[in-house]
Design an enzyme around this catalytic site. Structure first.
Site, PDB file in Angstrom:
ATOM      1  N   HIS A 137       6.845   5.573   0.121  1.00  0.00           N
ATOM      2  CA  HIS A 137       6.022   4.613  -0.633  1.00  0.00           C
ATOM      3  C   HIS A 137       6.765   3.279  -0.765  1.00  0.00           C
ATOM      4  CE1 HIS A 137       3.397   3.625  -4.285  1.00  0.00           C
ATOM      5  NE2 HIS A 137       4.430   2.811  -4.460  1.00  0.00           N
ATOM      6  N   GLU A 138       8.038   3.331  -1.157  1.00  0.00           N
ATOM      7  CA  GLU A 138       8.810   2.103  -1.352  1.00  0.00           C
ATOM      8  C   GLU A 138       9.123   1.419  -0.021  1.00  0.00           C
ATOM      9  OE1 GLU A 138       9.008   0.855  -4.237  1.00  0.00           O
ATOM     10  OE2 GLU A 138       8.246   2.657  -5.235  1.00  0.00           O
ATOM     11  N   HIS A 141       6.177  -0.580   0.844  1.00  0.00           N
ATOM     12  CA  HIS A 141       6.200  -1.871   0.155  1.00  0.00           C
ATOM     13  C   HIS A 141       7.064  -2.865   0.935  1.00  0.00           C
ATOM     14  CE1 HIS A 141       3.908  -1.281  -3.442  1.00  0.00           C
ATOM     15  NE2 HIS A 141       4.687  -0.349  -3.962  1.00  0.00           N
ATOM     16  N   GLU A 188      -0.282  -0.718  -4.678  1.00  0.00           N
ATOM     17  CA  GLU A 188       0.198   0.645  -4.882  1.00  0.00           C
ATOM     18  C   GLU A 188      -0.622   1.645  -4.066  1.00  0.00           C
ATOM     19  OE1 GLU A 188       2.928   1.963  -7.077  1.00  0.00           O
ATOM     20  OE2 GLU A 188       3.320  -0.011  -6.255  1.00  0.00           O
TER      21      GLU A 188
END
Length: 355
Positions: A137-138, A141, A188
């Site tokens: 997930h990060e 980003h 997100e």
């Protein structure tokens, strides 16, 4: 500091060479970012802050007061990070830190180069596969370039508190903070998709979101029941509840957890996800040829479909009005009161109670 990546994942997973972030970005993420950039004063603030933000100070803070992930410290997290960068073909492995904080959280910040920070609360809460989805997930980003706007959001939120006593100054800052939060909530959803592409285990992603919502009590929780909460949240109540939902989410940087779980499951079952897993996805080499108008059309199509299929009373009303159905005054009255203005419930032509 960053390092070159190149180690293959610890178990066999699909890899996505040259994948563009467009492959997994939620249409609402892109459209919210476009709207943010069009906000009056945003470009001026962005250019000013890009040169003023204390990024070196931020890096020194984590270097001095957190634990940097590497081969000698939190080696299992370092392995996950390399895996995630390998799978999403991120050229440089971002620096990653574990910071002491009992709240489960993670973030990707930085202007020149992204930094990933995870809290001890999150590390202690999640198992290996759940944590892999968070690391992915990060990294998502980072690949999408979200860290720049996230850093500005953190800075402006802090600044808004300091200048709250200046009415006009605070209003101007809060307008941009509100727009940034709206974008970040949408981003997100994109990063959740990147986490699934890295972990390639939907159940692990679902478990991680449940734990963030309810703690380390998996034996007391159920994925289907958790997803049913999202459906009940979306469909329940009347227009008053729809307005309350908007007010509840405005101060938040993240969407509600059940909503994230439902959105991710929907995407995992979509043709778009399967095409990526089969190796059919946009490449970064094609990014320069991407049409802005195509992105607008895709976002508009997404919102139109969302309104059409939504069970939320407000969205259903918007859909009805867009379709030319009924008169606005009577629809608003009925939605808010649950019936006609007469107060005794709607009646049929013969005076009997209506359906």
């Amino acid at each position: 500091m960053t390092e070159s990546q190149g180690n293959a994942p610890s178990r066999r997973r699909e890899r996505f060479p040259e994948i563009s972030s467009r492959a997994y970005e939620h249409p609402a993420d892109r459209s919210a970012l476009v709207a943010l950039r069009k906000l009056s004063g945003f470009d001026t603030v962005f250019k000013a802050l890009s040169g003023l933000l204390p990024e070196r100070s931020l890096r020194l803070l984590f270097l001095s007061d957190s634990v940097r992930v590497g081969d000698a410290q939190f080696a299992h997290l370092h392995s996950m990070l390399r895996d995630a960068c390998y799978i999403l073909d991120l050229e440089k492995v971002p620096a990653m830190y574990v910071t002491q904080d009992p709240r489960p959280d993670a973030m990707c910040i930085g202007l020149d180069e992204p930094i990933i920070v995870v809290t001890t609360g999150l590390v202690e809460l999640l198992d290996e596969e759940e944590m892999r989805a968070v690391v992915g997930h990060e990294v998502g980003h980072a690949l999408s370039g979200h860290s720049v706007y996230r850093t500005i959001l953190l800075f402006l939120t802090s600044l808004a508190l300091k200048v709250a006593w200046i009415p006009l100054g605070n209003m101007a800052i809060m307008a941009i903070v509100t727009a940034l939060r709206e974008w970040f909530r949408k981003s997100e959803l994109s990063a959740d998709r990147a986490g699934l592409l890295v972990g390639q285990d939907l159940q692990a992603s679902m478990r991680g979101l449940m734990k963030i919502a309810g703690g380390n009590h998996l034996h007391e929780m159920n994925v289907d029941a958790f997803l049913a909460q999202a459906e009940e949240y979306e469909a329940g109540g009347d227009l008053r509840d729809s307005v309350l939902k908007i007010l509840n989410v405005l101060p938040r940087s993240h969407p509600f957890t059940t909503v994230r779980a439902a959105e991710l499951k929907k995407w995992a079952e979509s043709r778009d996800y399967q095409r990526i897993m089969d190796g059919h996805y946009p490449r970064r080499t094609e990014d320069k040829d991407t049409s802005v108008s195509d992105s607008f059309r895709e976002s508009a199509s997404h919102y139109a479909e969302s309104v059409r299929t939504s069970k939320d009373p407000l969205m259903k009303l918007v859909g009805d009005l867009a379709g030319g159905a009924g008169d606005l005054g009577s629809k608003l009255r009925d939605k808010f009161t649950g019936g006609s203005a007469g107060g005794g419930g709607r009646t049929g032509d013969d005076g009997s109670p209506g359906a």
